[in-house]
Design an enzyme around this catalytic site. Structure first.
Site: not given
Length: 256
Positions: A72-74, A143, A193, A222
C-alpha cells in the site's frame, strides 16, 4: 534479515535486499492456521536493471485460511513535497474490466467491462488519460479493483523467475509530465486496486520533511487477489491450503 548490495547471479545487476517475516498463530485476529509470511524487498542497479524494485511476498499456513497480501505504498511522481496532486498524472492500466463496489466500497461480485466508463485507462503512451480526467464521475474517487489482462508483455521481461517461479505481467504505467518521471508496475497477481488518496486531508503530522499530504496527494497501485473473494463465488478463491505456497510478486521500474 538483509543482504548487502552485490552482483546478481549472472553479473549483470547489483542487488541489495531486506527480508521481513511474520508468524501469525492459529486464531490470531480470528483467522485459522499458523501462518508464516515473508516479504523481500530487492533493489537492483545496473545497465539492464537500473531503477527496479522487486517486492516478493509469500506465505504458508497449517490450516485453510484466506491470504491476499498487498503493498500500500503511496506515490506522487511530482515529488512528495511538490504540493501538486496526482490527478494530472497520466496512467495506463492493463485491464479490460473492473469489479464494481457497494457504497461501502465492497466488491459486489460483478466483473464489468471498462469500455465507455470512467474506469477505462487502456490508452497507453502519450495518449494515456490523466487520473483526474473523469474522477468526478466516480463518487469519492477511485478505490477500485481492476481485472488485469495477462496477454501483454511486461515492461520488464514478461516472465520473471522468483524463487517460486512466478510469471509477471504488466499492470500499469504512470507518467508525470511535470517531473518527467515514469513508473511501470508488473505483477503476478490477477487484480490491482487503484486508490487516489481520497481520505488524505493534510492531518498527517509526521510526514517526511514536514510535508503536508492533501486529498489526492498520492496514489496507490495495490496488486492483489480480488477483494471480498472469500464471499463471492464468481471470484477465484483466496483460501490457502496446507502444503500450498502463496506467492505474490510486484516489480516497479522507475525512469526519467
Amino acid at each position: 534479515s538483509h543482504r548487502p548490495v552485490g552482483p546478481s547471479a549472472d553479473g549483470s545487476c547489483s542487488t541489495g535486499s531486506v527480508t521481513l517475516e511474520l508468524r501469525s498463530e492459529d486464531g490470531d485476529q480470528g483467522f485459522p492456521g499458523d501462518v508464516h509470511a515473508v516479504v523481500e524487498y530487492t533493489l537492483s542497479d545496473g545497465d539492464d536493471c537500473d531503477g527496479i524494485l522487486t517486492v516478493a511476498m509469500s506465505a504458508k499456513s497449517s490450516h485453510p485460511t484466506p491470504i491476499s497480501t498487498a503493498q500500500h505504498s503511496y506515490f506522487n511522481l511530482s515529488g512528495h513535497d511538490s504540493g501538486r496532486s496526482v490527478l494530472g498524472h497520466q496512467i495506463h492500466i492493463n485491464a479490460d474490466a473492473y469489479t464494481p463496489v457497494t457504497a461501502d466500497l465492497i466488491p459486489t461480485g460483478e466483473i464489468t467491462p471498462v469500455q465507455g466508463t470512467a474506469f477505462d485507462f487502456r490508452e497507453s503512451g502519450a495518449s494515456s488519460r490523466r487520473i483526474g480526467d473523469r474522477i468526478a464521475d466516480v463518487p469519492g474517487g477511485y478505490d477500485h479493483n481492476f481485472v488485469l489482462n495477462k496477454v501483454q508483455p511486461s515492461c520488464t521481461p514478461d516472465t520473471v523467475d522468483s524463487a517460486e517461479g512466478a510469471a509477471l505481467h504488466l499492470a500499469a504505467v504512470v507518467m508525470d509530465s511535470e517531473s518527467g518521471r515514469k513508473m511501470e508496475l508488473s505483477t503476478s497477481a490477477p487484480g490491482m486496486q487503484l486508490y487516489t488518496g481520497n481520505f488524505l486531508d493534510g492531518s498527517i503530522r509526521a510526514a517526511k520533511d514536514g510535508a503536508t499530504y492533501e486529498k489526492h496527494g498520492g496514489f496507490c497501485l495495490e496488486t492483489q487477489r480480488f477483494p471480498n473473494a472469500v464471499n463471492q463465488p464468481a471470484f477465484a478463491s483466496p483460501v490457502l491450503l496446507p502444503g500450498q505456497s502463496y506467492v505474490h510478486v510486484m516489480r516497479y521500474k522507475f525512469s526519467k
